[in-house]
Design an enzyme around this catalytic site. Structure first.
Site, PDB file in Angstrom:
ATOM      1  N   MET A  77      39.723  38.203  45.453  1.00 44.69           N
ATOM      2  CA  MET A  77      39.102  37.809  44.191  1.00 44.69           C
ATOM      3  C   MET A  77      37.783  37.063  44.422  1.00 44.69           C
ATOM      4  O   MET A  77      37.427  36.723  45.533  1.00 44.69           O
ATOM      5  CB  MET A  77      40.077  36.929  43.399  1.00 44.69           C
ATOM      6  CG  MET A  77      41.390  37.623  43.044  1.00 44.69           C
ATOM      7  SD  MET A  77      42.572  36.536  42.215  1.00 44.69           S
ATOM      8  CE  MET A  77      41.726  36.207  40.658  1.00 44.69           C
ATOM      9  N   HIS A  78      37.087  36.817  43.307  1.00 39.80           N
ATOM     10  CA  HIS A  78      35.958  35.887  43.208  1.00 39.80           C
ATOM     11  C   HIS A  78      34.655  36.380  43.833  1.00 39.80           C
ATOM     12  O   HIS A  78      33.622  35.726  43.685  1.00 39.80           O
ATOM     13  CB  HIS A  78      36.292  34.520  43.836  1.00 39.80           C
ATOM     14  CG  HIS A  78      37.628  33.966  43.483  1.00 39.80           C
ATOM     15  ND1 HIS A  78      38.066  33.849  42.179  1.00 39.80           N
ATOM     16  CD2 HIS A  78      38.629  33.497  44.267  1.00 39.80           C
ATOM     17  CE1 HIS A  78      39.282  33.316  42.178  1.00 39.80           C
ATOM     18  NE2 HIS A  78      39.654  33.101  43.437  1.00 39.80           N
ATOM     19  N   ASP A 233      44.471  40.100  44.143  1.00 38.47           N
ATOM     20  CA  ASP A 233      45.452  40.267  45.226  1.00 38.47           C
ATOM     21  C   ASP A 233      46.787  39.599  44.944  1.00 38.47           C
ATOM     22  O   ASP A 233      47.851  40.210  45.159  1.00 38.47           O
ATOM     23  CB  ASP A 233      44.865  39.802  46.559  1.00 38.47           C
ATOM     24  CG  ASP A 233      44.196  38.439  46.503  1.00 38.47           C
ATOM     25  OD1 ASP A 233      44.276  37.750  45.477  1.00 38.47           O
ATOM     26  OD2 ASP A 233      43.571  38.057  47.518  1.00 38.47           O
TER      27      ASP A 233
END
Length: 479
Positions: A77-78, A233
């Site tokens: 992520m991110h 995830d």
């Protein structure tokens, strides 16, 4: 048949499952991150595409893909993947573990609207502060940004031609109104962006597009294979391990440690450093406590001790009450509940009686106390945990799992051997998108055994945890 693709930091994994959700083929392609400056962590998005092509061809070499109906995506992520008007990548993707935007994140977090709308602290690793950093330090690139995609969603763009994100991953950007499950125009404007630069949003179990004919022909797929929204995830892993209903949770003892609880309500508490995100399924949210060093702390100590981690843990015997020594596992800072990037780990109250075995117990206890911190933070918001399953490499240690069960006063289930990670969860989401099925197919895994708390030691662990909490306060005062 259905495929799950999980884009990890160190590799891209693919699994192929049949209609009974049995894994019939799997493949992995390695990936590496670069660190061009202290605190930086980047990857070239082109490497993700090459890895995806490798694993798809590897699956096809093991099994015919002619009956594949759906593909699901999972990913770290991110990450900030920046594209121009021609969808060309403008710079390497800034990854989740990149801390260059700490100053920008602190400034955004000081603006009350970010916590109010997103339900979360603005962490340096989140996407929005990275864009603010780019605007400040690479203004020529920022001026050309036409589209911002999360890592797995860049993979989707290549697979389908569609710019789409889903709710669980989008919740980690600091731009999503997590309660309304929609982009916030106000938060985007606060970072110099607009909704036009964001992908459209779908739920993780919905169709986001179809595999392009060129790729279908290359890999031996039928025409019209659908690609599901997928999940970040941890949300995809939760689908893989059947943690999709309120009261269900998993603890992951991987490099980092995660306590993940599904919820049917949005109940944020940003100050606790609990992550309150959308789940990968409609009308479902999740809360997550994250500690930065779980098995990583054990592996670090194993390296210092000059012995494999498995050897250190295999001879620990029955669970013991914690002694006076303490280990604070903040080797690279901590997220839940402290949101402290500067704190570092420590051993306290060491004496001559400690050998490698005793020190191993202290390390496991320290990570266990950190997980108890996350448990207290999650349950403090009203989230209930009725059922807990353990996954990750650390769950192979019965001693460690029983320590967690005792510290939380909650039985911990251990599934039969199998892959219940992000790729498997993504395949389940691909199955949902292709067939119209829902959360009912995200079943709890077959449980090999359940490890129960040692009630004779519950109070000893509670007292040790209280001293552990006090020690963080004392250590923080020394930094």
């Amino acid at each position: 048949m259905f495929i799950g693709l999980d884009l990890g930091t160190s590799g891209l994994k693919a699994v192929l499952i049949d209609a009974n959700q049995t894994i019939t083929a799997e493949a992995t392609a390695p990936l590496t991150a670069t660190r061009p400056a202290p605190g930086w962590s980047e990857q070239a998005p082109a490497d993700w595409l090459e890895a995806a092509d490798q694993v798809m061809q590897a699956l096809g070499a093991q099994m015919s893909l002619a009956d594949v109906r759906g593909i699901g995506l999972s990913g770290h992520m991110h990450g900030a993947t920046l594209l121009d008007a021609s969808d060309q990548v403008l710079r390497p993707c800034i990854l989740w573990n990149d801390t260059r935007a700490a100053v920008e994140a602190a400034a955004m977090d000081a603006d009350p609207q970010f916590r109010a709308v997103t339900g979360n602290i603005v962490f340096p690793g989140f996407t929005a502060p990275k864009l603010t950093w780019v605007a400040k330090h690479e203004p020529d690139i920022f001026a050309r940004v036409t589209r911002v995609l999360l890592p797995k969603d860049y993979l989707r763009l290549w697979l389908t031609g569609e710019a789409v994100a889903e709710m669980s991953d989008a919740a980690g950007t600091s731009w999503l109104d997590v309660g309304k499950r929609d982009w916030s125009d106000e938060l985007l404007a606060a970072t110099g962006l607009t909704r036009a630069q964001m992908p459209r949003l779908v739920e993780g179990s919905e169709v986001s597009g179809q595999v392009r004919d060129e790729l279908a022909n290359r890999w031996g797929l039928p025409k019209g294979v659908v690609v599901a929204g997928g999940g970040g995830d941890n949300a995809a892993s939760a689908v893989g391990v059947g943690v999709v209903q309120a009261g269900d949770a998993f603890v992951s003892l991987g490099t980092s440690g995660v306590l993940f609880a599904a919820s049917d309500a949005y109940q944020p508490d940003a100050a606790s450093a609990v992550h309150s995100f959308c789940h990968a399924l409609p009308d479902t949210w999740h809360q997550m406590g994250v500690i930065l060093a779980a098995a990583d702390a054990l592996n670090w100590f194993a390296g210092v001790a000059g012995q494999p981690a498995a050897k250190l843990t295999e001879s620990l015997g029955p669970l013991q009450a914690p002694g006076r020594p303490l280990f604070l596992p903040y080797l690279g800072g901590e997220r839940t509940p402290h949101n402290d990037a500067n704190i570092r780990g420590a051993f306290l109250h060491l004496d001559h009686s400690l050998d490698a075995q005793a020190m191993t117990r202290v390390v496991l206890e320290g990570v266990t106390h950190a997980i108890r911190d996350s448990y207290d933070a999650l349950t403090g918001t009203g989230t209930r945990i009725n059922r807990l399953v353990a996954v990750g490499g650390g769950s192979k240690s019965d001693y460690w799992v029983q320590a967690i069960a005792t510290a939380l006063d909650l039985p911990v289930d251990l599934p039969v051997s199998g892959d219940f990670g992000g790729a498997f969860g993504a395949a389940r989401l691909g199955m949902m998108a292709a067939t119209g099925a829902g959360a009912e197919i995200a079943t709890y895994p077959e449980i090999a055994r359940s490890i129960t708390p040692d009630t004779s030691l519950t109070e000893a662990f509670a007292q040790a945890h209280a001293r552990y909490r006090d020690s963080y306060v004392a250590l923080k005062g020394l930094t």
